[in-house]
Design a protein around this motif. Structure first.
Motif, PDB file in Angstrom:
ATOM      1  N   ILE A   1       0.846  -1.053   0.053  1.00 12.81           N
ATOM      2  CA  ILE A   1       0.108  -0.044   0.153  1.00 12.81           C
ATOM      3  C   ILE A   1       0.781   1.279  -0.034  1.00 12.81           C
ATOM      4  CG2 ILE A   1      -0.378  -0.116   2.574  1.00 12.81           C
ATOM      5  CD1 ILE A   1      -2.960   1.001  -0.110  1.00 12.81           C
ATOM      6  N   ASN A   2       2.210   1.348   0.620  1.00 17.37           N
ATOM      7  CA  ASN A   2       2.919   2.474   0.593  1.00 17.37           C
ATOM      8  C   ASN A   2       3.605   2.590  -0.673  1.00 17.37           C
ATOM      9  OD1 ASN A   2       2.063   3.719   3.297  1.00 17.37           O
ATOM     10  ND2 ASN A   2       2.860   2.049   4.207  1.00 17.37           N
ATOM     11  N   HIS A   3       3.984   1.506  -1.188  1.00 19.04           N
ATOM     12  CA  HIS A   3       4.436   1.642  -2.430  1.00 19.04           C
ATOM     13  C   HIS A   3       3.412   2.340  -3.574  1.00 19.04           C
ATOM     14  CE1 HIS A   3       7.114   1.007  -6.029  1.00 19.04           C
ATOM     15  NE2 HIS A   3       6.098   0.676  -6.651  1.00 19.04           N
ATOM     16  N   VAL A   4       2.346   1.800  -3.590  1.00 14.41           N
ATOM     17  CA  VAL A   4       1.323   2.340  -4.476  1.00 14.41           C
ATOM     18  C   VAL A   4       1.114   3.759  -3.978  1.00 14.41           C
ATOM     19  CG1 VAL A   4      -1.280   2.439  -4.787  1.00 14.41           C
ATOM     20  CG2 VAL A   4      -0.024   0.179  -4.953  1.00 14.41           C
ATOM     21  N   ALA A   5       0.982   4.179  -2.820  1.00 11.69           N
ATOM     22  CA  ALA A   5       0.635   5.690  -2.474  1.00 11.69           C
ATOM     23  C   ALA A   5       1.734   6.510  -2.798  1.00 11.69           C
ATOM     24  CB  ALA A   5       0.460   5.542  -0.887  1.00 11.69           C
ATOM     25  N   SER A   6       3.092   6.020  -2.577  1.00 14.85           N
ATOM     26  CA  SER A   6       3.980   7.107  -2.897  1.00 14.85           C
ATOM     27  C   SER A   6       4.533   7.078  -4.375  1.00 14.85           C
ATOM     28  CB  SER A   6       5.518   6.688  -2.264  1.00 14.85           C
ATOM     29  OG  SER A   6       5.556   5.146  -2.219  1.00 14.85           O
ATOM     30  N   ARG A   7       3.842   6.171  -5.171  1.00 14.61           N
ATOM     31  CA  ARG A   7       4.101   6.155  -6.655  1.00 14.61           C
ATOM     32  C   ARG A   7       3.074   7.102  -7.262  1.00 14.61           C
ATOM     33  NH1 ARG A   7       6.471   1.300  -9.898  1.00 14.61           N
ATOM     34  NH2 ARG A   7       6.092   1.937 -12.009  1.00 14.61           N
ATOM     35  N   CYS A   8       1.985   7.084  -6.583  1.00 13.46           N
ATOM     36  CA  CYS A   8       1.090   8.122  -7.436  1.00 13.46           C
ATOM     37  C   CYS A   8       0.649   9.373  -6.627  1.00 13.46           C
ATOM     38  CB  CYS A   8      -0.167   7.257  -7.439  1.00 13.46           C
ATOM     39  SG  CYS A   8      -0.970   6.882  -5.840  1.00 13.46           S
ATOM     40  N   LEU A   9       1.647  10.287  -6.345  1.00 15.77           N
ATOM     41  CA  LEU A   9       1.366  11.236  -5.529  1.00 15.77           C
ATOM     42  C   LEU A   9       0.387  12.312  -6.413  1.00 15.77           C
ATOM     43  CD1 LEU A   9       4.903  12.253  -4.479  1.00 15.77           C
ATOM     44  CD2 LEU A   9       3.230  11.333  -2.958  1.00 15.77           C
ATOM     45  N   GLY A  10      -0.544  12.738  -5.617  1.00 18.75           N
ATOM     46  CA  GLY A  10      -1.643  13.429  -6.135  1.00 18.75           C
ATOM     47  C   GLY A  10      -3.144  12.746  -6.467  1.00 18.75           C
ATOM     48  N   ALA A  11      -2.922  11.482  -6.853  1.00 18.14           N
ATOM     49  CA  ALA A  11      -4.027  10.701  -7.467  1.00 18.14           C
ATOM     50  C   ALA A  11      -4.740  10.199  -6.197  1.00 18.14           C
ATOM     51  CB  ALA A  11      -3.503   9.365  -8.288  1.00 18.14           C
ATOM     52  N   ARG A  12      -5.987  10.165  -6.317  1.00 20.88           N
ATOM     53  CA  ARG A  12      -6.997   9.447  -5.322  1.00 20.88           C
ATOM     54  C   ARG A  12      -6.580   7.993  -5.229  1.00 20.88           C
ATOM     55  NH1 ARG A  12      -9.088  12.502  -1.986  1.00 20.88           N
ATOM     56  NH2 ARG A  12      -9.474  10.572  -0.761  1.00 20.88           N
ATOM     57  N   ILE A  13      -6.631   7.388  -4.304  1.00 23.73           N
ATOM     58  CA  ILE A  13      -6.522   5.950  -4.144  1.00 23.73           C
ATOM     59  C   ILE A  13      -7.879   5.395  -3.688  1.00 23.73           C
ATOM     60  CG2 ILE A  13      -5.587   4.072  -2.670  1.00 23.73           C
ATOM     61  CD1 ILE A  13      -3.216   5.993  -2.566  1.00 23.73           C
ATOM     62  N   ILE A  14      -8.532   4.460  -4.250  1.00 23.85           N
ATOM     63  CA  ILE A  14      -9.670   3.934  -4.323  1.00 23.85           C
ATOM     64  C   ILE A  14      -9.662   2.445  -3.777  1.00 23.85           C
ATOM     65  CG2 ILE A  14     -12.107   3.441  -5.112  1.00 23.85           C
ATOM     66  CD1 ILE A  14     -11.167   6.415  -5.155  1.00 23.85           C
ATOM     67  N   LEU A  15      -9.909   2.106  -2.597  1.00 25.76           N
ATOM     68  CA  LEU A  15      -9.546   1.191  -1.636  1.00 25.76           C
ATOM     69  C   LEU A  15     -10.728   0.451  -1.494  1.00 25.76           C
ATOM     70  CD1 LEU A  15      -7.259  -0.602  -0.483  1.00 25.76           C
ATOM     71  CD2 LEU A  15      -7.387   1.162   1.487  1.00 25.76           C
ATOM     72  N   ALA A  16     -10.573  -1.151  -1.860  1.00 27.05           N
ATOM     73  CA  ALA A  16     -11.886  -1.843  -1.445  1.00 27.05           C
ATOM     74  C   ALA A  16     -11.372  -3.300  -1.072  1.00 27.05           C
ATOM     75  CB  ALA A  16     -12.743  -2.024  -2.675  1.00 27.05           C
ATOM     76  N   GLY A  17     -12.147  -4.093  -0.927  1.00 26.34           N
ATOM     77  CA  GLY A  17     -11.817  -5.648  -0.449  1.00 26.34           C
ATOM     78  C   GLY A  17     -11.842  -5.787   1.027  1.00 26.34           C
ATOM     79  N   GLY A  18     -11.735  -7.173   1.317  1.00 27.40           N
ATOM     80  CA  GLY A  18     -11.949  -7.535   2.856  1.00 27.40           C
ATOM     81  C   GLY A  18     -10.890  -7.051   3.718  1.00 27.40           C
ATOM     82  N   ASP A  19      -9.674  -6.918   2.929  1.00 27.13           N
ATOM     83  CA  ASP A  19      -8.618  -6.383   3.934  1.00 27.13           C
ATOM     84  C   ASP A  19      -8.389  -4.816   3.785  1.00 27.13           C
ATOM     85  OD1 ASP A  19      -7.782  -8.614   5.263  1.00 27.13           O
ATOM     86  OD2 ASP A  19      -6.972  -9.381   3.651  1.00 27.13           O
ATOM     87  N   ALA A  20      -9.535  -4.210   3.202  1.00 25.29           N
ATOM     88  CA  ALA A  20      -9.358  -2.683   2.840  1.00 25.29           C
ATOM     89  C   ALA A  20      -8.809  -2.022   4.238  1.00 25.29           C
ATOM     90  CB  ALA A  20     -10.574  -1.932   2.291  1.00 25.29           C
ATOM     91  N   GLN A  21      -9.715  -2.113   5.091  1.00 21.63           N
ATOM     92  CA  GLN A  21      -9.672  -1.262   6.475  1.00 21.63           C
ATOM     93  C   GLN A  21      -8.167  -1.478   7.103  1.00 21.63           C
ATOM     94  OE1 GLN A  21     -12.083   0.729   7.987  1.00 21.63           O
ATOM     95  NE2 GLN A  21     -10.035   1.490   8.998  1.00 21.63           N
ATOM     96  N   ALA A  22      -7.647  -2.872   6.908  1.00 23.56           N
ATOM     97  CA  ALA A  22      -6.374  -3.040   7.574  1.00 23.56           C
ATOM     98  C   ALA A  22      -5.275  -2.363   6.611  1.00 23.56           C
ATOM     99  CB  ALA A  22      -6.178  -4.496   7.761  1.00 23.56           C
ATOM    100  N   MET A  23      -5.628  -2.397   5.355  1.00 21.49           N
ATOM    101  CA  MET A  23      -4.558  -1.708   4.602  1.00 21.49           C
ATOM    102  C   MET A  23      -4.449  -0.113   4.878  1.00 21.49           C
ATOM    103  SD  MET A  23      -3.106  -3.877   2.661  1.00 21.49           S
ATOM    104  CE  MET A  23      -2.636  -3.753   0.720  1.00 21.49           C
ATOM    105  N   LEU A  24      -5.641   0.413   4.890  1.00 19.65           N
ATOM    106  CA  LEU A  24      -5.708   1.883   5.217  1.00 19.65           C
ATOM    107  C   LEU A  24      -4.916   2.022   6.663  1.00 19.65           C
ATOM    108  CD1 LEU A  24      -6.968   4.746   4.686  1.00 19.65           C
ATOM    109  CD2 LEU A  24      -8.766   4.111   6.025  1.00 19.65           C
ATOM    110  N   THR A  25      -5.077   1.300   7.547  1.00 19.94           N
ATOM    111  CA  THR A  25      -4.384   1.554   8.821  1.00 19.94           C
ATOM    112  C   THR A  25      -2.866   1.436   8.662  1.00 19.94           C
ATOM    113  OG1 THR A  25      -6.198   0.386   9.920  1.00 19.94           O
ATOM    114  CG2 THR A  25      -4.183   0.398  11.058  1.00 19.94           C
ATOM    115  N   MET A  26      -2.463   0.650   7.721  1.00 21.60           N
ATOM    116  CA  MET A  26      -0.730   0.531   7.299  1.00 21.60           C
ATOM    117  C   MET A  26      -0.572   1.638   6.465  1.00 21.60           C
ATOM    118  SD  MET A  26      -0.456  -3.470   7.335  1.00 21.60           S
ATOM    119  CE  MET A  26      -1.990  -3.940   6.399  1.00 21.60           C
ATOM    120  N   CYS A  27      -1.285   2.350   5.990  1.00 20.37           N
ATOM    121  CA  CYS A  27      -0.816   3.519   5.015  1.00 20.37           C
ATOM    122  C   CYS A  27      -0.199   4.352   5.712  1.00 20.37           C
ATOM    123  CB  CYS A  27      -2.068   3.753   3.961  1.00 20.37           C
ATOM    124  SG  CYS A  27      -1.925   5.178   2.916  1.00 20.37           S
TER     125      CYS A  27
END
Ligand SMILES: Nc1ncnc2c1ncn2[C@@H]1O[C@H](COP(=O)(O)OP(=O)(O)OP(=O)(O)O)[C@@H](O)[C@H]1O
Ligand SMILES: CC(C)(CO)[C@@H](O)C(=O)NCCC(=O)O
Length: 239
Positions: A189-215
């Motif tokens: 998740i942090n690779h994705v986030a740092s690779r797309c500075l400026g873009a919105r990240i639309i996050l879904a799926g069974g582990d989405a909440q956990a991924m958000l916590t780790m972002c």
């Protein structure tokens, strides 16, 4: 009544038109009986990335019970302003495509569609609707299963997101594996986030909440949690 169905590798989810509730049933149990208990159905719009056998059983059950054929979403190279970058568009998962369609309609700007389910996927889409490409990796349960084989489910512990913030060094097999998997999820998740500075990240799926916590904190404001973009995309792909 129109029912939209997303048959994933772990879970099948469905939603009836005009009702925001999402119902879930394990994909494994779908061929035995679909646990739908609502009103009579006139249309069933389906996205399926599970095996053809699951889909065939499901289609046959719908035909037998309601006398209608399911409508199956299929990836198209150019549709609703979204241009898929795969040379062979039939290889792109229809769930990824539908999630991109839904996000493209709602964001109206560049975005990355991330799904943290049985698999982790991320897809980049430019402001003009050009799909730039993405990543596919095993999801949390798959990573655990690859280490533990068939006993993975037994060892899966539902974790409160806060626990994942601080990845402690493990001092038993289970805590070492949990920590190692969390390191990989966090890295994704942090690779994705740092690779797309400026873009919105639309996050879904069974582990989405956990991924958000780790972002990382500095990226969190760009993340929007969505409950099921695949179902949202079905209404666009099969109006
Ligand atoms: N109750 C739960 N306890 C633990 N983990 C869960 C639970 N529910 C979901 N998960 C996590 O969510 C994942 C499944 O997510 P989801 O339901 O989005 O899968 P899916 O739609 O079948 O996946 P895909 O679309 O990638 O095929 C599991 O791999 C697991 O890591
Ligand atoms: C990657 C998954 C399993 C995610 O659900 C699905 O989108 C799929 O089966 N895709 C096919 C391969 C691809 O998208 O390139």
């Amino acid at each position: 009544m129109i029912v939209d169905v997303d048959i994933g590798n772990t879970n099948a989810k469905w939603r009836c038109q005009g009702d925001s509730r999402i119902y879930v049933q394990s994909t494994r149990s779908l061929p035995q009986a679909w646990q739908y208990s609502g009103a009579a159905i006139t249309r069933v719009r389906v996205a399926c990335v599970a095996g053809a056998d699951v889909l065939q059983c499901f289609a046959a059950a719908v035909r037998e019970r309601w006398g209608i054929d399911i409508e199956l979403a299929r990836v198209q190279r150019n549709y609703a302003g979204l241009a898929v970058c795969y040379e062979d568009v039939s290889r792109l998962g229809v769930d990824r495509w539908l999630a991109m369609l839904a996000a493209f309609k709602s964001v109206g700007d560049e975005f990355v569609a991330v799904s943290a389910g049985s698999a982790l996927t991320a897809d980049w889409v430019a402001q003009d609707g050009q799909h730039l490409g993405g990543f596919i990796a095993p999801g949390r349960e798959r990573m655990l299963a690859s280490l533990y084989g068939d006993v993975a489910n037994v060892l899966l512990t539902p974790r409160v997101p806060g626990e994942l913030l601080d990845i402690a060094l493990g001092q038993s097999t289970e805590t070492c594996v949990d920590g190692g998997v969390a390191v990989l999820l966090r890295g994704f998740i942090n690779h994705v986030a740092s690779r797309c500075l400026g873009a919105r990240i639309i996050l879904a799926g069974g582990d989405a909440q956990a991924m958000l916590t780790m972002c990382a904190q500095e990226h969190k404001f760009r993340v929007s949690l969505v409950s099921n973009p695949v179902l949202d995309g079905l209404a666009i792909a099969l109006p």
